[in-house]
Motif scaffolding. Structure first.
Motif, PDB file in Angstrom:
ATOM      1  N   ALA A  66      32.503  41.315  -3.056  1.00 47.57           N
ATOM      2  CA  ALA A  66      31.056  41.459  -2.888  1.00 47.57           C
ATOM      3  C   ALA A  66      30.313  40.530  -3.842  1.00 47.57           C
ATOM      4  O   ALA A  66      30.829  40.173  -4.901  1.00 47.57           O
ATOM      5  CB  ALA A  66      30.627  42.901  -3.148  1.00 47.57           C
ATOM      6  N   LEU A  67      29.097  40.186  -3.433  1.00 46.71           N
ATOM      7  CA  LEU A  67      28.205  39.372  -4.255  1.00 46.71           C
ATOM      8  C   LEU A  67      26.795  39.916  -4.044  1.00 46.71           C
ATOM      9  O   LEU A  67      26.407  40.186  -2.902  1.00 46.71           O
ATOM     10  CB  LEU A  67      28.285  37.915  -3.803  1.00 46.71           C
ATOM     11  CG  LEU A  67      27.445  36.895  -4.555  1.00 46.71           C
ATOM     12  CD1 LEU A  67      28.202  35.579  -4.648  1.00 46.71           C
ATOM     13  CD2 LEU A  67      26.103  36.681  -3.901  1.00 46.71           C
ATOM     14  N   ILE A  68      26.057  40.103  -5.137  1.00 48.29           N
ATOM     15  CA  ILE A  68      24.691  40.616  -5.040  1.00 48.29           C
ATOM     16  C   ILE A  68      23.740  39.641  -5.719  1.00 48.29           C
ATOM     17  O   ILE A  68      23.939  39.292  -6.885  1.00 48.29           O
ATOM     18  CB  ILE A  68      24.547  42.003  -5.691  1.00 48.29           C
ATOM     19  CG1 ILE A  68      25.469  43.005  -5.016  1.00 48.29           C
ATOM     20  CG2 ILE A  68      23.094  42.481  -5.612  1.00 48.29           C
ATOM     21  CD1 ILE A  68      25.414  44.391  -5.605  1.00 48.29           C
TER      22      ILE A  68
ATOM     23  N   LEU B 167      29.163  40.809   1.816  1.00 48.62           N
ATOM     24  CA  LEU B 167      30.397  41.589   1.897  1.00 48.62           C
ATOM     25  C   LEU B 167      31.372  40.975   2.891  1.00 48.62           C
ATOM     26  O   LEU B 167      30.962  40.382   3.892  1.00 48.62           O
ATOM     27  CB  LEU B 167      30.084  43.020   2.348  1.00 48.62           C
ATOM     28  CG  LEU B 167      29.137  43.834   1.458  1.00 48.62           C
ATOM     29  CD1 LEU B 167      28.688  45.090   2.183  1.00 48.62           C
ATOM     30  CD2 LEU B 167      29.807  44.162   0.134  1.00 48.62           C
ATOM     31  N   LYS B 168      32.647  41.165   2.626  1.00 47.83           N
ATOM     32  CA  LYS B 168      33.697  40.731   3.546  1.00 47.83           C
ATOM     33  C   LYS B 168      33.731  41.717   4.723  1.00 47.83           C
ATOM     34  O   LYS B 168      33.467  42.912   4.544  1.00 47.83           O
ATOM     35  CB  LYS B 168      35.042  40.723   2.810  1.00 47.83           C
ATOM     36  CG  LYS B 168      36.149  40.018   3.545  1.00 47.83           C
ATOM     37  CD  LYS B 168      37.326  39.816   2.596  1.00 47.83           C
ATOM     38  CE  LYS B 168      38.408  39.005   3.230  1.00 47.83           C
ATOM     39  NZ  LYS B 168      38.084  37.598   3.379  1.00 47.83           N
TER      40      LYS B 168
ATOM     41  N   PRO C 232      35.826  39.814  11.548  1.00 44.89           N
ATOM     42  CA  PRO C 232      34.947  38.963  12.363  1.00 44.89           C
ATOM     43  C   PRO C 232      34.265  39.695  13.516  1.00 44.89           C
ATOM     44  O   PRO C 232      33.067  39.514  13.742  1.00 44.89           O
ATOM     45  CB  PRO C 232      35.885  37.863  12.869  1.00 44.89           C
ATOM     46  CG  PRO C 232      36.938  37.771  11.819  1.00 44.89           C
ATOM     47  CD  PRO C 232      37.131  39.195  11.340  1.00 44.89           C
ATOM     48  N   GLU C 233      34.999  40.545  14.217  1.00 45.40           N
ATOM     49  CA  GLU C 233      34.415  41.249  15.360  1.00 45.40           C
ATOM     50  C   GLU C 233      33.333  42.240  14.915  1.00 45.40           C
ATOM     51  O   GLU C 233      32.329  42.425  15.605  1.00 45.40           O
ATOM     52  CB  GLU C 233      35.486  41.942  16.206  1.00 45.40           C
ATOM     53  CG  GLU C 233      36.333  42.966  15.471  1.00 45.40           C
ATOM     54  CD  GLU C 233      37.562  42.415  14.750  1.00 45.40           C
ATOM     55  OE1 GLU C 233      38.434  43.236  14.382  1.00 45.40           O
ATOM     56  OE2 GLU C 233      37.677  41.201  14.529  1.00 45.40           O
ATOM     57  N   ASP C 234      33.508  42.851  13.753  1.00 46.16           N
ATOM     58  CA  ASP C 234      32.490  43.764  13.234  1.00 46.16           C
ATOM     59  C   ASP C 234      31.244  42.991  12.815  1.00 46.16           C
ATOM     60  O   ASP C 234      30.117  43.425  13.056  1.00 46.16           O
ATOM     61  CB  ASP C 234      33.027  44.559  12.043  1.00 46.16           C
ATOM     62  CG  ASP C 234      34.139  45.516  12.425  1.00 46.16           C
ATOM     63  OD1 ASP C 234      34.279  45.842  13.629  1.00 46.16           O
ATOM     64  OD2 ASP C 234      34.887  45.945  11.523  1.00 46.16           O
ATOM     65  N   GLY C 235      31.455  41.846  12.179  1.00 42.94           N
ATOM     66  CA  GLY C 235      30.334  41.015  11.757  1.00 42.94           C
ATOM     67  C   GLY C 235      29.467  40.594  12.922  1.00 42.94           C
ATOM     68  O   GLY C 235      28.229  40.634  12.841  1.00 42.94           O
TER      69      GLY C 235
ATOM     70  N   THR D  51      27.262  51.883   2.632  1.00 41.52           N
ATOM     71  CA  THR D  51      28.390  52.438   1.881  1.00 41.52           C
ATOM     72  C   THR D  51      29.699  52.141   2.609  1.00 41.52           C
ATOM     73  O   THR D  51      30.680  51.718   1.994  1.00 41.52           O
ATOM     74  CB  THR D  51      28.214  53.954   1.687  1.00 41.52           C
ATOM     75  OG1 THR D  51      27.014  54.181   0.941  1.00 41.52           O
ATOM     76  CG2 THR D  51      29.398  54.567   0.957  1.00 41.52           C
ATOM     77  N   GLU D  52      29.711  52.337   3.905  1.00 44.79           N
ATOM     78  CA  GLU D  52      30.902  52.073   4.706  1.00 44.79           C
ATOM     79  C   GLU D  52      31.272  50.584   4.679  1.00 44.79           C
ATOM     80  O   GLU D  52      32.438  50.224   4.528  1.00 44.79           O
ATOM     81  CB  GLU D  52      30.674  52.534   6.140  1.00 44.79           C
ATOM     82  CG  GLU D  52      31.891  52.428   7.032  1.00 44.79           C
ATOM     83  CD  GLU D  52      31.619  52.963   8.431  1.00 44.79           C
ATOM     84  OE1 GLU D  52      32.047  52.293   9.388  1.00 44.79           O
ATOM     85  OE2 GLU D  52      30.995  54.029   8.546  1.00 44.79           O
ATOM     86  N   LEU D  53      30.273  49.708   4.803  1.00 43.81           N
ATOM     87  CA  LEU D  53      30.527  48.268   4.774  1.00 43.81           C
ATOM     88  C   LEU D  53      31.079  47.827   3.419  1.00 43.81           C
ATOM     89  O   LEU D  53      31.991  46.996   3.347  1.00 43.81           O
ATOM     90  CB  LEU D  53      29.254  47.495   5.104  1.00 43.81           C
ATOM     91  CG  LEU D  53      28.758  47.600   6.543  1.00 43.81           C
ATOM     92  CD1 LEU D  53      27.380  46.966   6.678  1.00 43.81           C
ATOM     93  CD2 LEU D  53      29.752  46.975   7.514  1.00 43.81           C
ATOM     94  N   ALA D  54      30.532  48.381   2.337  1.00 44.74           N
ATOM     95  CA  ALA D  54      31.016  48.050   0.995  1.00 44.74           C
ATOM     96  C   ALA D  54      32.464  48.508   0.822  1.00 44.74           C
ATOM     97  O   ALA D  54      33.313  47.767   0.315  1.00 44.74           O
ATOM     98  CB  ALA D  54      30.123  48.686  -0.066  1.00 44.74           C
TER      99      ALA D  54
END
Length: 120
Positions: free
Chosen positions: A37-39, A50-51, A54-57, A93-96
């Motif tokens: 992660a990067l903020i 966030l990483k 690919p299909e979710d992105g 939260t889920e994505l993180a």
């Protein structure tokens, strides 16, 4: 979710380490030396990168105005989210968590096991 809350969440993950290798404009979160992660720090509306799979992105980018391909990152494997309130805190939260897990899954077995031993 605001910048402080996402920073607290990311710092809570087992083995998480935070630094500013790119200067004061960004906090980078790593596990075992690998970034997850990067903020952004000095923006009116903070962004978190966030990483992701690919299909979710692709789906997230099509659903939310505040989600775009990873800023200064591999656009296929990273997404950037403006913390403007559009994306629900449960989704953030889920994505993180998913970002962290994607990186942990690619670690060497001994590194993954050390996280389990040291993290409980």
């Amino acid at each position: 979710m605001n910048k402080r809350q996402i920073e607290t969440l990311l710092s809570s993950f087992t083995g998480s380490d935070v630094s500013s290798p790119f200067g004061p404009d960004a906090l980078v979160y790593k596990v075992k030396g690998k970034m997850y992660a990067l903020i952004s720090q000095n923006e009116e509306i903070a962004r978190v990168t966030l990483k992701c799979k690919p299909e979710d992105g692709e789906v997230l980018i099509s659903q939310f105005e505040s989600i775009s391909p990873g800023y200064y990152m591999n656009k296929r494997h990273w997404i950037t989210i403006k913390l403007c309130g559009e994306v629900d805190s449960t989704i953030l939260t889920e994505l993180a968590h998913d970002s962290y897990q994607l990186v942990v899954a690619k670690l060497k077995k001994v590194e993954r096991e050390s996280l389990l031993i040291n993290g409980g």
